[in-house]
Enzyme design. Structure first.
Site, PDB file in Angstrom:
ATOM      1  N   CYS A  85       0.862  -1.190   0.000  1.00  0.00           N
ATOM      2  CA  CYS A  85       0.000   0.000   0.000  1.00  0.00           C
ATOM      3  C   CYS A  85       0.893   1.233   0.000  1.00  0.00           C
ATOM      4  O   CYS A  85       1.389   1.646   1.055  1.00  0.00           O
ATOM      5  CB  CYS A  85      -0.960   0.029   1.177  1.00  0.00           C
ATOM      6  SG  CYS A  85      -2.182   1.379   1.016  1.00  0.00           S
ATOM      7  N   LEU A  86       1.090   1.795  -1.168  1.00  0.00           N
ATOM      8  CA  LEU A  86       2.004   2.927  -1.324  1.00  0.00           C
ATOM      9  C   LEU A  86       1.552   4.151  -0.540  1.00  0.00           C
ATOM     10  O   LEU A  86       2.326   4.753   0.199  1.00  0.00           O
ATOM     11  CB  LEU A  86       2.142   3.254  -2.812  1.00  0.00           C
ATOM     12  CG  LEU A  86       2.989   4.465  -3.185  1.00  0.00           C
ATOM     13  CD1 LEU A  86       3.847   4.153  -4.408  1.00  0.00           C
ATOM     14  CD2 LEU A  86       2.117   5.689  -3.483  1.00  0.00           C
ATOM     15  N   VAL A  87       0.274   4.522  -0.676  1.00  0.00           N
ATOM     16  CA  VAL A  87      -0.168   5.778  -0.076  1.00  0.00           C
ATOM     17  C   VAL A  87      -0.250   5.687   1.446  1.00  0.00           C
ATOM     18  O   VAL A  87      -0.091   6.697   2.144  1.00  0.00           O
ATOM     19  CB  VAL A  87      -1.517   6.235  -0.685  1.00  0.00           C
ATOM     20  CG1 VAL A  87      -2.673   5.389  -0.203  1.00  0.00           C
ATOM     21  CG2 VAL A  87      -1.772   7.715  -0.411  1.00  0.00           C
ATOM     22  N   TYR A 142      -6.080   8.475  -6.528  1.00  0.00           N
ATOM     23  CA  TYR A 142      -6.481   9.103  -5.272  1.00  0.00           C
ATOM     24  C   TYR A 142      -7.186  10.443  -5.481  1.00  0.00           C
ATOM     25  O   TYR A 142      -7.120  11.056  -6.550  1.00  0.00           O
ATOM     26  CB  TYR A 142      -5.246   9.342  -4.387  1.00  0.00           C
ATOM     27  CG  TYR A 142      -4.319   8.170  -4.300  1.00  0.00           C
ATOM     28  CD1 TYR A 142      -4.759   6.925  -3.846  1.00  0.00           C
ATOM     29  CD2 TYR A 142      -2.974   8.302  -4.654  1.00  0.00           C
ATOM     30  CE1 TYR A 142      -3.903   5.851  -3.763  1.00  0.00           C
ATOM     31  CE2 TYR A 142      -2.101   7.227  -4.568  1.00  0.00           C
ATOM     32  CZ  TYR A 142      -2.566   6.000  -4.134  1.00  0.00           C
ATOM     33  OH  TYR A 142      -1.706   4.945  -4.057  1.00  0.00           O
ATOM     34  N   ASN A 172     -11.819   1.948  -2.593  1.00  0.00           N
ATOM     35  CA  ASN A 172     -10.686   1.137  -3.019  1.00  0.00           C
ATOM     36  C   ASN A 172     -11.094  -0.013  -3.934  1.00  0.00           C
ATOM     37  O   ASN A 172     -10.338  -0.406  -4.828  1.00  0.00           O
ATOM     38  CB  ASN A 172      -9.936   0.590  -1.797  1.00  0.00           C
ATOM     39  CG  ASN A 172      -8.475   0.290  -2.109  1.00  0.00           C
ATOM     40  OD1 ASN A 172      -7.830   1.032  -2.859  1.00  0.00           O
ATOM     41  ND2 ASN A 172      -7.947  -0.775  -1.546  1.00  0.00           N
ATOM     42  N   CYS A 203      -0.142   3.543  -7.583  1.00  0.00           N
ATOM     43  CA  CYS A 203      -1.028   2.894  -6.615  1.00  0.00           C
ATOM     44  C   CYS A 203      -1.035   1.412  -6.923  1.00  0.00           C
ATOM     45  O   CYS A 203      -1.287   1.023  -8.077  1.00  0.00           O
ATOM     46  CB  CYS A 203      -2.443   3.459  -6.720  1.00  0.00           C
ATOM     47  SG  CYS A 203      -3.674   2.535  -5.756  1.00  0.00           S
ATOM     48  N   GLN A 205      -3.153  -0.731  -6.143  1.00  0.00           N
ATOM     49  CA  GLN A 205      -4.506  -1.249  -6.357  1.00  0.00           C
ATOM     50  C   GLN A 205      -5.027  -0.937  -7.756  1.00  0.00           C
ATOM     51  O   GLN A 205      -5.920  -1.620  -8.240  1.00  0.00           O
ATOM     52  CB  GLN A 205      -5.458  -0.691  -5.288  1.00  0.00           C
ATOM     53  CG  GLN A 205      -6.947  -0.965  -5.502  1.00  0.00           C
ATOM     54  CD  GLN A 205      -7.370  -2.417  -5.295  1.00  0.00           C
ATOM     55  OE1 GLN A 205      -6.587  -3.339  -5.466  1.00  0.00           O
ATOM     56  NE2 GLN A 205      -8.630  -2.629  -4.922  1.00  0.00           N
TER      57      GLN A 205
END
Length: 267
Positions: A85-87, A142, A172, A203, A205
């Site tokens: 999960c980058l963010v 995002y 998400n 991201c 996802q």
């Protein structure tokens, strides 16, 4: 591969948000392409952190679960752990990927199963440095404020973000349901003049793998994603070739993040 030399199997561990449906799709897809060459096999194992909406509060709460996930995966004696999960990492403050990687690695050590830990946030930074990219453009799903957090984090690592597209999707599951080929049109909104690389999905996802090679051929600069960068760093930690067909320049086998990471550690 000789019949007398069985393939070596590596266990890939992933810490994923509970609503993430992409990292357990794209990373196996890339590593299955490597398996086709023979000699290497992969199995995939995940532990989940609860998160449904990509908001600051949910990301902070989710990150607290990452220690538990690292312990669970080390119980399975995985060979590498990827925090997908980058963010979540970037929203915790500049440079937090280093703190997270070190802390989660300590959890595995304390559990008697020392395991290298890669975060998708750190992997993206390392991948851009490996490419020698100083100026980039990116696409993120995002909301605009969180996209700015990502931009600021990357720029704090010495990479200038010249342009960005924020798709402003908070759900998400909706992010994971997107058509990766839609990015072939979306990237055209960006001004790529003077860019050294394009992050097609900032991201893990947002699906992008099917579009990476297509867009890279069109734009003539390296094209990568958070998932591609995470795969790159996992392969480095496993001391395996970083060569995956049709996954962009970073996974061509021509790049290494080791010199940049060594310089970073010495700084």
């Amino acid at each position: 591969m000789s019949i007398d030399q069985p393939a070596r199997t590596f266990r890939i561990g992933q810490i994923v948000p509970s609503s993430n449906t992409t990292m357990e799709t794209e990373i196996p897809a890339m590593l299955r392409r490597m398996e086709a060459g023979g000699g290497t096999r992969f199995t995939f194992h995940s532990s989940r952190m609860r998160m449904k909406r990509v908001t600051k509060d949910e990301l902070v709460a989710m990150d607290r679960d990452s220690d538990r996930c690292a312990l669970e995966l080390s119980d399975a004696r995985v060979d590498v752990v990827g925090y997908a999960c980058l963010v979540a990492i970037m929203s915790m403050g500049h440079g937090y990927h280093r703190e997270s990687q070190q802390r989660l690695h300590r959890r595995t050590v304390e559990n008697g199963a020392p395991t290298p830990v890669v975060t998708s946030a750190g992997a993206l930074v390392d991948g851009l440095r490996a490419l020698g990219a100083k100026k980039i453009a990116l696409i993120a799903p995002y909301m605009k404020p969180l996209t700015q957090v990502v931009v600021d984090y990357i720029e704090a690592e010495g990479v200038e973000v010249l342009d960005r597209v924020a798709l402003e999707i908070e759900d998400n599951l909706a992010v994971g349901a997107r058509d990766p080929l839609a990015l072939i049109d979306i990237y055209r909104r960006l001004n790529l003049a003077n860019c050294d690389a394009l992050v097609l999905s900032a991201c893990v996802q947002m699906p992008s793998l099917e579009a990476i090679a297509i867009v890279e051929k069109s734009v003539g600069i390296p094209v990568l994603s958070s998932a591609v960068a995470t795969t790159f760093r996992m392969l480095e930690e496993l001391d395996l070739p970083t060569a995956v067909p049709a996954a962009g320049a970073l996974l061509s086998g021509a790049y290494s993040s080791r010199p940049a990471r060594a310089a970073d550690a010495a700084a």
